[in-house]
Design a protein around this motif. Structure first.
Motif, PDB file in Angstrom:
ATOM      1  N   LYS A   1     -86.236  22.408 -23.461  1.00 10.10           N
ATOM      2  CA  LYS A   1     -86.053  23.134 -24.721  1.00 10.10           C
ATOM      3  C   LYS A   1     -86.265  24.630 -24.552  1.00 10.10           C
ATOM      4  CE  LYS A   1     -87.418  23.204 -29.603  1.00 10.10           C
ATOM      5  NZ  LYS A   1     -87.536  24.672 -29.669  1.00 10.10           N
ATOM      6  N   ASN A   2     -87.287  25.025 -23.865  1.00  2.35           N
ATOM      7  CA  ASN A   2     -87.555  26.458 -23.715  1.00  2.35           C
ATOM      8  C   ASN A   2     -86.426  27.168 -22.983  1.00  2.35           C
ATOM      9  OD1 ASN A   2     -90.037  26.315 -25.042  1.00  2.35           O
ATOM     10  ND2 ASN A   2     -91.139  25.823 -23.154  1.00  2.35           N
ATOM     11  N   LEU A   3     -85.942  26.568 -21.898  1.00  2.68           N
ATOM     12  CA  LEU A   3     -84.836  27.170 -21.145  1.00  2.68           C
ATOM     13  C   LEU A   3     -83.556  27.205 -21.999  1.00  2.68           C
ATOM     14  CD1 LEU A   3     -85.363  25.547 -17.622  1.00  2.68           C
ATOM     15  CD2 LEU A   3     -85.894  27.892 -18.319  1.00  2.68           C
ATOM     16  N   ALA A   4     -83.320  26.113 -22.714  1.00  2.00           N
ATOM     17  CA  ALA A   4     -82.119  26.036 -23.555  1.00  2.00           C
ATOM     18  C   ALA A   4     -82.186  27.051 -24.695  1.00  2.00           C
ATOM     19  CB  ALA A   4     -81.952  24.624 -24.105  1.00  2.00           C
ATOM     20  N   ASP A   5     -83.352  27.172 -25.327  1.00  2.00           N
ATOM     21  CA  ASP A   5     -83.498  28.139 -26.426  1.00  2.00           C
ATOM     22  C   ASP A   5     -83.236  29.562 -25.941  1.00  2.00           C
ATOM     23  OD1 ASP A   5     -84.058  26.194 -28.251  1.00  2.00           O
ATOM     24  OD2 ASP A   5     -86.221  26.525 -28.286  1.00  2.00           O
TER      25      ASP A   5
ATOM     26  N   SER B   1     -84.128  26.132 -31.262  1.00  2.00           N
ATOM     27  CA  SER B   1     -83.608  24.911 -31.863  1.00  2.00           C
ATOM     28  C   SER B   1     -84.737  24.115 -32.500  1.00  2.00           C
ATOM     29  CB  SER B   1     -82.909  24.064 -30.795  1.00  2.00           C
ATOM     30  OG  SER B   1     -83.831  23.692 -29.788  1.00  2.00           O
ATOM     31  N   THR B   2     -84.381  23.211 -33.374  1.00  2.00           N
ATOM     32  CA  THR B   2     -85.404  22.369 -34.004  1.00  2.00           C
ATOM     33  C   THR B   2     -85.912  21.311 -33.028  1.00  2.00           C
ATOM     34  OG1 THR B   2     -83.690  20.898 -34.907  1.00  2.00           O
ATOM     35  CG2 THR B   2     -84.431  22.726 -36.304  1.00  2.00           C
ATOM     36  N   ALA B   3     -85.081  20.949 -32.058  1.00  2.00           N
ATOM     37  CA  ALA B   3     -85.476  19.990 -31.023  1.00  2.00           C
ATOM     38  C   ALA B   3     -84.416  20.036 -29.921  1.00  2.00           C
ATOM     39  CB  ALA B   3     -85.597  18.577 -31.576  1.00  2.00           C
ATOM     40  N   LEU B   4     -84.796  19.645 -28.703  1.00  2.00           N
ATOM     41  CA  LEU B   4     -83.842  19.673 -27.591  1.00  2.00           C
ATOM     42  C   LEU B   4     -82.618  18.820 -27.894  1.00  2.00           C
ATOM     43  CD1 LEU B   4     -83.172  20.552 -24.685  1.00  2.00           C
ATOM     44  CD2 LEU B   4     -84.372  18.490 -23.891  1.00  2.00           C
ATOM     45  N   LEU B   5     -82.841  17.657 -28.501  1.00  2.00           N
ATOM     46  CA  LEU B   5     -81.727  16.749 -28.802  1.00  2.00           C
ATOM     47  C   LEU B   5     -81.001  17.127 -30.097  1.00  2.00           C
ATOM     48  CD1 LEU B   5     -83.334  13.307 -27.822  1.00  2.00           C
ATOM     49  CD2 LEU B   5     -81.837  14.783 -26.462  1.00  2.00           C
TER      50      LEU B   5
ATOM     51  N   LYS C   1     -83.748  27.504 -35.925  1.00  2.00           N
ATOM     52  CA  LYS C   1     -84.542  28.244 -36.898  1.00  2.00           C
ATOM     53  C   LYS C   1     -84.527  29.730 -36.557  1.00  2.00           C
ATOM     54  CE  LYS C   1     -87.784  24.646 -38.391  1.00  2.00           C
ATOM     55  NZ  LYS C   1     -89.211  24.339 -38.662  1.00  2.00           N
ATOM     56  N   PHE C   2     -84.681  30.545 -37.600  1.00  2.00           N
ATOM     57  CA  PHE C   2     -84.800  31.985 -37.394  1.00  2.00           C
ATOM     58  C   PHE C   2     -85.607  32.583 -38.537  1.00  2.00           C
ATOM     59  CE2 PHE C   2     -81.026  31.483 -40.004  1.00  2.00           C
ATOM     60  CZ  PHE C   2     -81.038  32.568 -40.870  1.00  2.00           C
TER      61      PHE C   2
ATOM     62  N   LYS D   1     -83.799  27.648 -41.598  1.00  2.00           N
ATOM     63  CA  LYS D   1     -83.277  26.646 -40.662  1.00  2.00           C
ATOM     64  C   LYS D   1     -81.820  26.384 -41.011  1.00  2.00           C
ATOM     65  CE  LYS D   1     -84.193  22.249 -41.217  1.00  2.00           C
ATOM     66  NZ  LYS D   1     -84.960  20.992 -41.305  1.00  2.00           N
ATOM     67  N   TYR D   2     -80.964  26.400 -39.988  1.00  2.00           N
ATOM     68  CA  TYR D   2     -79.551  26.082 -40.204  1.00  2.00           C
ATOM     69  C   TYR D   2     -79.252  24.726 -39.583  1.00  2.00           C
ATOM     70  CZ  TYR D   2     -74.479  26.135 -40.108  1.00  2.00           C
ATOM     71  OH  TYR D   2     -73.152  25.798 -40.286  1.00  2.00           O
ATOM     72  N   ALA D   3     -78.618  23.830 -40.378  1.00  2.00           N
ATOM     73  CA  ALA D   3     -78.225  22.503 -39.907  1.00  2.00           C
ATOM     74  C   ALA D   3     -76.708  22.446 -39.825  1.00  2.00           C
ATOM     75  CB  ALA D   3     -78.760  21.423 -40.845  1.00  2.00           C
TER      76      ALA D   3
END
Length: 535
Positions: free
Chosen positions: A129-133, A210-214, A220-221, A229-231
């Protein structure tokens, strides 16, 4: 806002809400205990959102709003120069983020799902998640910036509608007013909350990831004021309300001992409910046509029509020559030749057919872009005044106007919608076709009349420029010489107009900008969208 409201009106509002909530146990469910004895499960106080909106309007004299994709539900006038836009919401005191806006059409045209699909691909590839964010932050920022611009434009448009066209000294503030009932098993209470309903500070947007890796298409911002949060699935924007921090009042709720008895005997009560609006009838219609396009060169895009410069006595040639002489020392020979040749093609050539007019507009667009690149406002204004109509020229078009007037000749006033026999010309003179147009919710009025062949236009009598400036620049948030389009209507959540004929306001017609569900239009709809009405 809450502290500014009249105490008596707040008590009335409280009574309406808590009395409704006192019936909550009638909606509780029976459950079985371990010893098979049926018990009534305790319930949280019920706040019905539609009843809440109506109760707020009734208690405080607020005006209900009916526009899609916006977060406000009412406008409230504190005094002549002090108004509020109010987003009315209800959610549990212990609940999380709340939906505040939706961008379905805009997310499609903006390609947001495609952008976020790339973010999902990155997350799947990296598996952290951290790398992806970190890698996805620019993608999230692009979507956040675009939706923030749209949200801010909606807020600005909403404020203009409440402020009105003739109200330079009117202050309009926006606020979220929320009711937050306690949860099941707690002391039954309803907490009144209030927080700013403000534009997103685009310059200070910070992506929180992101709210979660998956769930990497949801992110969120913050802008330093609120956390959002944008969905992606439903193109929805949520906001964190910080429920416990925004409480301005708390109401105790006492449940009726026998709520069912109340309902059983309700018909025996004599209830006198006064009418809130003395409305004779209403009509509504879509601003865009069936293809989703707004009419070019007329109506709201009147400025885009062919120039009205006189052709007599070589007037157009003289204007071109005058421009050349005035600015020849400020422009290169190449630029001057470009401008003069385009002016000659636009002003001196004939354009009899629709295809010819499209060619004229293409040439005019080239000239417009050139003048913008030169970046000289005086020179640009001189050119635009020759090739365009006045920048704020507009009228409000009535769809299928002849049919409407034939069926409703007295809607705007006695015989205003009547015609000379066998003619497209209206029977009454201009003075006989006038009425007061009242813009809702601001309450501004402007003398107007029905005009043009088949009575297709509603036009202001003596404030056309002021009205056009407010509607085009304020309500629709358009730049000068920018056309109103179907996309702009979808972005703002305004796609229709409703006219209101009052029983107690002779000579006054109300007008509000609203939203029509194309698949399920209201009963008062006219024009092409009325054919979609379910029978």
């Amino acid at each position: 806002m809450w502290s500014e409201l009249d105490g008596g009106k707040k008590e009335k509002y409280k009574a309406l809400i808590t009395n409704f909530a006192s019936l909550s146990e009638a909606f509780s469910q029976k459950v079985s205990s371990d010893n098979m004895i049926e018990i009534i499960e305790s319930v949280a106080p019920i706040v019905n959102s539609k009843f809440q909106e109506t109760a707020f309007q009734r208690a405080f004299g607020a005006v209900g709003e009916d526009i899609a994709n916006t977060s406000y539900d009412a406008s409230l006038e504190i005094d002549a120069t002090h108004k509020y836009l109010v987003g009315i919401k209800s959610f549990g005191f212990h609940s999380g983020d709340q939906k505040i806006a939706q961008f379905k059409a805009s997310s499609v045209t903006g390609g947001w799902s495609t952008i976020l699909a790339e973010a999902r691909s990155n997350a799947e590839r990296l598996g952290d998640k951290n790398l992806a964010d970190k890698e996805n932050a620019p993608l999230y920022l692009k979507v956040a910036t675009e939706l923030a611009n749209l949200r801010n434009e909606r807020i600005a448009s909403s404020k203009e509608l409440v402020k009105g066209f003739d109200a330079s000294d009117v202050s309009v503030k926006a606020i979220y007013h929320v009711l937050m009932p306690s949860k099941k098993g707690e002391d039954p209470q309803i907490h009144v909350g209030e927080t700013d309903y403000r534009p997103i500070d685009i310059e200070n947007i910070e992506i929180l990831g992101s709210t979660a890796l998956l769930k990497s298409t949801n992110f969120k911002f913050t802008d330093g004021q609120h956390i959002y949060k944008y969905a992606d699935a439903d193109s929805q924007l949520f906001m964190k309300f910080h429920n416990k921090e925004i409480v301005v009042d708390t109401w105790q709720v006492s449940y009726l001992d026998d709520a069912f008895s109340f309902f059983e005997n309700l018909h025996e009560e004599t209830i006198d409910v006064p009418k809130r609006k003395n409305v004779d009838r209403t009509i509504s219609w879509m601003i865009a046509n069936e293809e989703g396009n707004v009419e070019e060169s007329s109506g709201f895009n009147g400025f885009d029509g062919a120039t009205k410069l006189s052709k007599s006595n070589g007037y157009r040639e003289k204007r071109i020559d005058s421009f050349r002489k005035k600015y020849e020392n400020l422009l290169s020979e190449t630029d001057m030749n470009f401008i003069i040749s385009h002016l000659q093609e636009i002003l001196l050539k004939k354009y009899p057919k629709k295809e010819d007019k499209r060619e004229m507009k293409r040439v005019r667009s080239e000239l417009r872009d050139k003048m913008i690149s030169i970046d000289n406002n005086e020179m640009k204004d001189a050119i635009f005044s020759m090739v365009y109509r006045p920048v704020s020229e507009m009228y409000i078009p009535i769809p299928e106007s002849r049919k409407f007037h034939d069926e409703n000749p007295d809607f705007f006033g006695e015989r205003i919608g009547t015609f000379n026999n066998g003619s497209k010309k209206l029977a009454l003179n201009k003075e006989g076709r006038t009425f007061e147009l009242e813009f809702l919710p601001s309450g501004n009025r402007i003398p107007s009349y029905i005009n043009q062949d088949d009575g297709k236009g509603i036009q202001s009598i003596n404030k056309q420029g002021i009205l056009g400036e407010w509607i085009l620049r304020g309500v629709f948030q358009l730049k000068e010489y920018e056309q109103l389009t179907g996309k702009r209507l979808n972005d703002l959540g305004i796609n229709a107009i409703r006219l209101i004929k009052f029983k107690d306001k002779s000579g006054v017609i109300g007008l509000e900008f609203t939203w029509i569900d194309v698949e399920n239009p209201p009963k008062d709809a006219v024009g092409w969208v009325s054919r979609n009405r379910k029978k």
